[in-house]
Write a protein that holds these residues in place. Structure first.
Motif, mmCIF file in Angstrom:
data_model
loop_
_atom_site.group_PDB
_atom_site.id
_atom_site.type_symbol
_atom_site.label_atom_id
_atom_site.label_comp_id
_atom_site.label_asym_id
_atom_site.label_seq_id
_atom_site.Cartn_x
_atom_site.Cartn_y
_atom_site.Cartn_z
ATOM 1 N N GLN A 63 -12.405 -10.846 8.251
ATOM 2 C CA GLN A 63 -12.225 -11.319 9.637
ATOM 3 C C GLN A 63 -12.200 -12.752 9.687
ATOM 4 N N VAL A 64 -12.995 -13.349 8.903
ATOM 5 C CA VAL A 64 -12.983 -14.845 8.714
ATOM 6 C C VAL A 64 -11.600 -15.311 8.197
ATOM 7 N N ALA A 65 -11.280 -14.755 7.031
ATOM 8 C CA ALA A 65 -9.876 -15.187 6.782
ATOM 9 C C ALA A 65 -8.785 -15.068 7.618
ATOM 10 N N SER A 66 -8.808 -13.965 8.498
ATOM 11 C CA SER A 66 -7.785 -14.073 9.390
ATOM 12 C C SER A 66 -7.889 -15.150 10.372
ATOM 13 N N LEU A 67 -8.979 -15.263 10.885
ATOM 14 C CA LEU A 67 -9.350 -16.524 11.832
ATOM 15 C C LEU A 67 -8.859 -17.775 11.253
ATOM 16 N N LEU A 68 -9.094 -18.157 9.982
ATOM 17 C CA LEU A 68 -8.858 -19.314 9.478
ATOM 18 C C LEU A 68 -7.264 -19.370 9.337
ATOM 19 N N ALA A 69 -6.633 -18.356 8.874
ATOM 20 C CA ALA A 69 -5.294 -18.387 8.999
ATOM 21 C C ALA A 69 -4.616 -18.539 10.351
ATOM 22 N N GLN A 70 -5.160 -18.021 11.267
ATOM 23 C CA GLN A 70 -4.688 -18.161 12.800
ATOM 24 C C GLN A 70 -5.053 -19.633 13.296
ATOM 25 N N TYR A 71 -6.204 -20.061 12.998
ATOM 26 C CA TYR A 71 -6.487 -21.543 13.783
ATOM 27 C C TYR A 71 -6.205 -22.775 12.949
ATOM 28 N N LYS A 72 -6.426 -22.445 11.577
ATOM 29 C CA LYS A 72 -5.901 -23.547 10.585
ATOM 30 C C LYS A 72 -7.091 -24.724 11.065
ATOM 31 N N ARG A 111 -12.552 -20.406 0.275
ATOM 32 C CA ARG A 111 -12.077 -20.711 -0.773
ATOM 33 C C ARG A 111 -10.445 -20.368 -0.863
ATOM 34 N N ALA A 112 -10.243 -19.210 -0.421
ATOM 35 C CA ALA A 112 -8.943 -18.543 -0.412
ATOM 36 C C ALA A 112 -8.008 -19.393 0.787
ATOM 37 N N TYR A 113 -8.675 -19.880 1.696
ATOM 38 C CA TYR A 113 -7.888 -20.763 2.740
ATOM 39 C C TYR A 113 -7.369 -22.084 2.077
ATOM 40 N N TRP A 114 -8.694 -22.706 1.593
ATOM 41 C CA TRP A 114 -8.602 -23.952 1.121
ATOM 42 C C TRP A 114 -7.587 -24.068 0.061
ATOM 43 N N SER A 115 -7.500 -23.208 -0.819
ATOM 44 C CA SER A 115 -6.705 -23.102 -2.029
ATOM 45 C C SER A 115 -5.218 -23.217 -1.788
ATOM 46 N N ALA A 116 -4.791 -22.509 -0.493
ATOM 47 C CA ALA A 116 -3.446 -22.595 -0.104
ATOM 48 C C ALA A 116 -3.005 -23.791 0.850
ATOM 49 N N LEU A 117 -3.931 -24.629 1.012
ATOM 50 C CA LEU A 117 -3.577 -25.709 1.909
ATOM 51 C C LEU A 117 -2.623 -26.859 1.128
ATOM 52 N N THR A 118 -2.028 -27.780 1.903
ATOM 53 C CA THR A 118 -1.267 -28.726 0.963
ATOM 54 C C THR A 118 -2.143 -29.645 0.560
ATOM 55 N N ASN A 119 -1.723 -30.383 -0.517
ATOM 56 C CA ASN A 119 -3.007 -31.317 -0.984
ATOM 57 C C ASN A 119 -3.404 -32.472 -0.112
ATOM 58 N N ALA A 120 -2.683 -32.730 0.788
ATOM 59 C CA ALA A 120 -3.567 -33.679 1.725
ATOM 60 C C ALA A 120 -4.484 -33.135 2.880
ATOM 61 N N ASP A 121 -3.986 -31.802 3.129
ATOM 62 C CA ASP A 121 -4.921 -31.154 3.952
ATOM 63 C C ASP A 121 -6.274 -30.400 2.970
ATOM 64 N N LYS A 122 -5.989 -30.184 1.848
ATOM 65 C CA LYS A 122 -7.205 -29.870 0.733
ATOM 66 C C LYS A 122 -7.945 -31.082 0.841
ATOM 67 N N THR A 123 -7.558 -32.228 0.659
ATOM 68 C CA THR A 123 -8.639 -33.445 0.551
ATOM 69 C C THR A 123 -9.386 -33.654 1.722
ATOM 70 N N ALA A 124 -8.573 -33.381 2.954
ATOM 71 C CA ALA A 124 -9.284 -33.826 4.005
ATOM 72 C C ALA A 124 -10.203 -32.711 4.573
ATOM 73 N N PHE A 125 -10.024 -31.667 4.177
ATOM 74 C CA PHE A 125 -10.908 -30.350 4.290
ATOM 75 C C PHE A 125 -12.383 -30.717 4.102
ATOM 76 N N ARG A 126 -13.208 -30.119 5.051
ATOM 77 C CA ARG A 126 -14.621 -30.247 4.785
ATOM 78 C C ARG A 126 -15.277 -29.001 5.077
ATOM 79 N N PHE A 127 -16.316 -28.294 4.130
ATOM 80 C CA PHE A 127 -17.253 -27.276 4.379
ATOM 81 C C PHE A 127 -18.852 -27.957 4.483
ATOM 82 N N LEU A 128 -19.282 -27.756 5.855
ATOM 83 C CA LEU A 128 -20.435 -28.442 5.906
ATOM 84 C C LEU A 128 -21.572 -27.227 6.000
#
Ligand code: NAD
Ligand code: TYD
Length: 360
Positions: A63-72, A111-128
């Protein structure tokens, strides 16, 4: 947008309200609505399109994976947890389920969501990851406060399960490179605090003429932080914290439990005077909590030095505001005590008719 878990609880709902009062970036609020989740906390956002509530469990990776894919989302803030020490003593299983397995499920989706991001989005992403000072165990009266390098020594099923979640988060940064940050905060207090925790329990019991229970001798020390100061610290860590780092957050407000209870009784006496005698007369000493940690204290110099955050509320100003809030929000207290707030899911979905599947 940002994705918050546990945003219907005490700290989560304060964070969401605070976030949307500061900027327009939308929030996906993902919450299981356990006894601690209360949609009444978010009543002011009912018509606000910047707040999207989704009911679910952080352990449900799919469920979390599908929400991450939907809302980015550009960030995930993990506030969801089983959080009450006394409940963890009576029933530890739910704590392992949500705090350990749940955090693991959320990390896997991340991890699955983040791995598939572009390099720029990967760098900007945060998990707090929002954690507690209780992972450090207990201090003696003359020990220095906890720093970020204090050894973990959790003493309750609650703190042990939070410690496990902190270690999992750390490993996802070191092993997979997920840009994760962890905060370890001291005891919070303020609006929307569930009335089985010390401060709201004392305020509500006092007003209802019930006993004010002090565990043991009441000389245990906690370092109290007003909840909106915690929210500001989390915003700052999200904005400027360094991935892989942990930050201690505290109020520089060490107080014994007895001091806190006396302060509450005295403020109530001023704001809502008792007809006969004083609220202090309702204090009763009860059997101590098993394994009760004697003292917590946070050294919050790192977050001040590196990120420029300091609490703005003193204990005296924060506690006064808190009592005032509970006196002015008797309906909220009544709904919690009667269990009416738990009916939100039922009510929400009863009002919605099932429709045939929409066609494109
Ligand atoms: P809370 O118990 O009030 O709220 C927890 C929220 O998480 C609730 O809305 C609940 O429905 C939700 N939740 C529980 N299990 C879930 C699951 N499996 N999936 C999705 N949602 C779930 O807790 P709080 O006091 O707001 O604490 C929030 C976080 O802050 C916790 O991680 C806690 O360890 C940490 N913390 C709390 C304090 C404090 O004094 N309250 C201090 C330091 C750190
Ligand atoms: P609590 O609010 O449960 O937070 P935590 O256990 O996470 O610190 O308790 C705060 C302190 O107050 C803790 O030392 C236990 C004590 N306490 C009481 O003395 N009486 C009570 O009825 C409760 C709920 C807590």
């Amino acid at each position: 947008m940002i994705f918050i878990t546990g945003g219907a609880g005490f700290i989560g709902s304060n964070f969401v309200l605070d976030w949307l009062s500061q900027n327009d970036e939308p929030v996906i609020n993902f919450d299981k609505l356990t006894y601690a989740g209360n949609m009444n906390n978010l009543a002011s956002l009912r018509q606000d399109s910047r707040h999207i509530f989704v009911h679910g469990d952080i352990a449900d990776t799919a469920q979390v994976a599908s929400l991450l894919a939907q809302y980015k989302p550009r960030a995930i803030i993990n506030v969801a947890a089983e959080s009450h020490v006394d409940r963890s003593i009576l029933g530890p299983a739910a704590f392992v389920e949500t705090n350990v397995n749940g955090t693991f499920g959320l990390l896997e989706a991340t991890r699955a969501y983040w791995s598939a991001l572009t390099n720029a989005d990967k760098t900007a992403f945060r998990f707090l990851h929002v954690s507690t000072d209780e992972v450090y165990g207990t201090l003696g009266p003359d020990d220095a406060p906890f720093t970020e390098s204090t050894r973990y020594a959790p003493n309750s099923p609650y703190s042990a399960s939070k410690a496990a979640s902190d270690h999992l988060v750390r490993s996802y940064h070191h092993t997979y490179g997920v840009p994760a940050l962890t905060t370890n905060c001291s005891n919070n207090y303020g609006p929307y605090h569930f009335p089985e925790k010390l401060i709201p329990l004392i305020i509500t019991n006092a007003r209802e003429g019930k006993p004010l229970p002090i565990y043991g001798d009441g000389q245990q020390v906690r370092d109290w932080l007003y909840v909106t100061d915690h929210c500001a610290a989390l915003r700052r860590v999200l904005e400027a914290g360094k991935p892989g780092e942990t930050y201690n957050i505290g109020g520089w407000n060490e107080k014994t439990n007895l001091h806190v209870v006396h302060a509450l009784c005295d403020i109530l006496q001023r704001l809502a005077p008792k007809a006969h005698g004083s609220y202090r007369d309702q204090i009763v000493y009860v059997t101590d909590r098993p394994g009760h940690d004697r003292r917590y204290a946070i050294d919050a110099r790192k977050i001040e030095r590196e990120l420029g955050w300091r609490p703005t509320e003193s204990f005296e100003s924060g506690i006064q505001k808190t009592v005032q809030w509970y006196l002015s929000n008797q309906d909220w207290v009544r709904d919690v005590q009667s269990g009416v707030y738990l009916k939100w899911l039922e009510k929400n979905y009863m009002q919605r008719e099932a429709k045939p599947e929409a066609s494109d």
